[in-house]
Design a protein around this motif. Structure first.
Motif, PDB file in Angstrom:
ATOM      1  N   GLU A  24      52.203  83.930  -9.345  1.00  0.00           N
ATOM      2  CA  GLU A  24      52.771  82.754  -8.600  1.00  0.00           C
ATOM      3  C   GLU A  24      51.988  81.395  -9.464  1.00  0.00           C
ATOM      4  OE1 GLU A  24      51.593  84.325  -5.164  1.00  0.00           O
ATOM      5  OE2 GLU A  24      53.400  85.270  -4.689  1.00  0.00           O
ATOM      6  N   ASP A  25      50.785  81.488  -9.639  1.00  0.00           N
ATOM      7  CA  ASP A  25      50.143  80.203 -10.109  1.00  0.00           C
ATOM      8  C   ASP A  25      50.471  80.419 -11.548  1.00  0.00           C
ATOM      9  OD1 ASP A  25      49.149  79.841  -7.563  1.00  0.00           O
ATOM     10  OD2 ASP A  25      46.884  80.062  -8.064  1.00  0.00           O
ATOM     11  N   ALA A  26      50.702  81.505 -12.246  1.00  0.00           N
ATOM     12  CA  ALA A  26      51.153  81.400 -13.647  1.00  0.00           C
ATOM     13  C   ALA A  26      52.310  80.683 -13.842  1.00  0.00           C
ATOM     14  CB  ALA A  26      50.900  82.681 -14.239  1.00  0.00           C
ATOM     15  N   GLY A  81      60.501  67.743   2.368  1.00  0.00           N
ATOM     16  CA  GLY A  81      60.061  68.403   3.439  1.00  0.00           C
ATOM     17  C   GLY A  81      58.762  69.183   3.589  1.00  0.00           C
ATOM     18  N   ALA A  82      58.200  69.284   2.374  1.00  0.00           N
ATOM     19  CA  ALA A  82      56.810  69.954   2.578  1.00  0.00           C
ATOM     20  C   ALA A  82      55.939  69.004   3.042  1.00  0.00           C
ATOM     21  CB  ALA A  82      56.246  70.200   1.095  1.00  0.00           C
ATOM     22  N   SER A  83      55.024  69.931   4.021  1.00  0.00           N
ATOM     23  CA  SER A  83      54.059  69.646   4.641  1.00  0.00           C
ATOM     24  C   SER A  83      52.544  70.019   4.203  1.00  0.00           C
ATOM     25  CB  SER A  83      54.185  69.908   6.165  1.00  0.00           C
ATOM     26  OG  SER A  83      54.296  71.073   6.536  1.00  0.00           O
ATOM     27  N   ARG A  84      52.766  71.225   3.434  1.00  0.00           N
ATOM     28  CA  ARG A  84      51.535  71.616   3.007  1.00  0.00           C
ATOM     29  C   ARG A  84      51.642  72.039   1.695  1.00  0.00           C
ATOM     30  NH1 ARG A  84      49.104  76.372   3.091  1.00  0.00           N
ATOM     31  NH2 ARG A  84      50.641  77.485   4.162  1.00  0.00           N
ATOM     32  N   LEU A  85      50.742  72.342   0.838  1.00  0.00           N
ATOM     33  CA  LEU A  85      50.636  72.856  -0.672  1.00  0.00           C
ATOM     34  C   LEU A  85      49.948  74.022  -0.649  1.00  0.00           C
ATOM     35  CD1 LEU A  85      50.470  69.571  -2.921  1.00  0.00           C
ATOM     36  CD2 LEU A  85      52.551  70.791  -2.296  1.00  0.00           C
ATOM     37  N   GLU A  86      50.137  75.084  -1.283  1.00  0.00           N
ATOM     38  CA  GLU A  86      49.447  76.058  -1.644  1.00  0.00           C
ATOM     39  C   GLU A  86      48.853  76.255  -2.833  1.00  0.00           C
ATOM     40  OE1 GLU A  86      52.177  79.570  -1.318  1.00  0.00           O
ATOM     41  OE2 GLU A  86      52.223  79.447   0.900  1.00  0.00           O
ATOM     42  N   ALA A  87      49.166  75.495  -4.008  1.00  0.00           N
ATOM     43  CA  ALA A  87      48.708  75.404  -5.404  1.00  0.00           C
ATOM     44  C   ALA A  87      49.209  74.436  -6.046  1.00  0.00           C
ATOM     45  CB  ALA A  87      48.679  76.842  -5.959  1.00  0.00           C
ATOM     46  N   ALA A  88      48.631  74.090  -7.122  1.00  0.00           N
ATOM     47  CA  ALA A  88      49.025  73.215  -8.279  1.00  0.00           C
ATOM     48  C   ALA A  88      48.671  73.385  -9.474  1.00  0.00           C
ATOM     49  CB  ALA A  88      48.594  71.796  -7.734  1.00  0.00           C
ATOM     50  N   ASP A 111      42.283  72.694   0.380  1.00  0.00           N
ATOM     51  CA  ASP A 111      41.679  73.874  -0.294  1.00  0.00           C
ATOM     52  C   ASP A 111      42.474  74.385  -1.482  1.00  0.00           C
ATOM     53  OD1 ASP A 111      43.528  74.907   1.541  1.00  0.00           O
ATOM     54  OD2 ASP A 111      42.082  76.433   2.426  1.00  0.00           O
ATOM     55  N   ALA A 112      43.758  73.829  -1.532  1.00  0.00           N
ATOM     56  CA  ALA A 112      44.582  74.241  -2.540  1.00  0.00           C
ATOM     57  C   ALA A 112      44.299  74.185  -3.915  1.00  0.00           C
ATOM     58  CB  ALA A 112      45.947  73.506  -2.659  1.00  0.00           C
ATOM     59  N   PRO A 113      43.968  75.437  -4.744  1.00  0.00           N
ATOM     60  CA  PRO A 113      43.586  75.433  -5.969  1.00  0.00           C
ATOM     61  C   PRO A 113      44.412  74.701  -6.923  1.00  0.00           C
ATOM     62  CG  PRO A 113      44.639  77.407  -5.673  1.00  0.00           C
ATOM     63  CD  PRO A 113      44.653  76.576  -4.311  1.00  0.00           C
ATOM     64  N   VAL A 114      43.819  73.521  -7.771  1.00  0.00           N
ATOM     65  CA  VAL A 114      44.687  73.039  -8.654  1.00  0.00           C
ATOM     66  C   VAL A 114      44.171  73.352 -10.073  1.00  0.00           C
ATOM     67  CG1 VAL A 114      45.041  70.679  -9.695  1.00  0.00           C
ATOM     68  CG2 VAL A 114      44.566  71.003  -7.229  1.00  0.00           C
ATOM     69  N   HIS A 115      45.078  74.108 -10.855  1.00  0.00           N
ATOM     70  CA  HIS A 115      44.686  74.666 -12.219  1.00  0.00           C
ATOM     71  C   HIS A 115      45.070  73.677 -13.253  1.00  0.00           C
ATOM     72  CE1 HIS A 115      44.431  78.326 -10.011  1.00  0.00           C
ATOM     73  NE2 HIS A 115      45.645  78.236  -9.755  1.00  0.00           N
ATOM     74  N   VAL A 116      44.144  73.510 -14.370  1.00  0.00           N
ATOM     75  CA  VAL A 116      44.217  72.410 -15.413  1.00  0.00           C
ATOM     76  C   VAL A 116      44.410  73.351 -16.558  1.00  0.00           C
ATOM     77  CG1 VAL A 116      43.176  70.615 -16.597  1.00  0.00           C
ATOM     78  CG2 VAL A 116      42.749  70.669 -14.027  1.00  0.00           C
ATOM     79  N   ALA A 117      45.448  73.103 -17.285  1.00  0.00           N
ATOM     80  CA  ALA A 117      46.009  74.059 -18.437  1.00  0.00           C
ATOM     81  C   ALA A 117      46.059  73.050 -19.629  1.00  0.00           C
ATOM     82  CB  ALA A 117      46.956  74.657 -18.297  1.00  0.00           C
TER      83      ALA A 117
END
Length: 129
Positions: A24-26, A81-88, A111-117
Motif C-alpha cells: 500500500e505504501d509502495a 471528507g478525509a478526517s485522518r491519514l494513514e500514510a503519505a 503518527d502516519a509515516p511520510v516516505h520520502v523518495a
C-alpha cells in the motif's frame, strides 16, 4: 515494517533510514511519481486516508500561489471528507521533507509515516514523528 534507527542525511528528527515498504505504501510512491512526471513538477506526493482512498498532487508554483505537492495531496483528501491519514509519500529531488507538507500531514495524523523518495522511486527515508 521494521525501520532502521539511522536517519538519512539532513533528515528531520523522527526520521528513519529506508525500509521495505508495504504494498500500500509502495503504491503511494508510484502515485506520487506519476503526479510529478505528468506535469513535470518539482515534487509529487500521495496520501492514503482512513478509508484507504488515495489522493495525489504535484507542487504548484504560480505568481499568486505556491503549494507543495504534499500540501495539495492533503488538501484534496480533506476536501473529499478525509478526517485522518494513514500514510503519505513524497517524490522529490530534495533530500529532506519540506516543513509545510510535513505539518499538513501532522494536522490529520500524529503518527502516519511520510516516505520520502527520489524521482526513480528509491525510498530515501521515512519520517515518523
Amino acid at each position: 515494517m521494521p525501520e532502521s534507527p539511522v536517519p538519512p542525511a539532513g533528515a528531520p528528527a523522527g526520521s528513519t533510514a529506508p525500509a521495505e515498504l508495504s504494498a500500500e505504501d509502495a503504491k503511494l510512491v508510484t502515485l506520487a511519481r506519476g503526479a510529478r512526471s505528468r506535469v513535470g513538477a518539482v515534487e509529487g506526493a500521495a496520501v492514503r486516508d482512513q478509508d484507504g482512498r488515495t489522493y495525489a498532487g504535484a507542487s504548484v508554483a504560480l505568481p499568486s500561489l505556491t503549494v507543495t505537492a504534499l500540501q495539495l495531496a492533503v488538501a484534496s483528501a480533506v476536501a473529499a471528507g478525509a478526517s485522518r491519514l494513514e500514510a503519505a509519500a513524497v517524490v522529490t529531488e530534495a533530500s529532506t521533507l519540506d516543513g509545510a507538507g510535513h505539518a499538513a500531514v501532522r494536522d490529520l495524523a500524529a503518527d502516519a509515516p511520510v516516505h520520502v523518495a527520489a524521482p526513480d522511486g528509491t525510498v530515501l527515508g521515512t519520517v515518523v514523528a
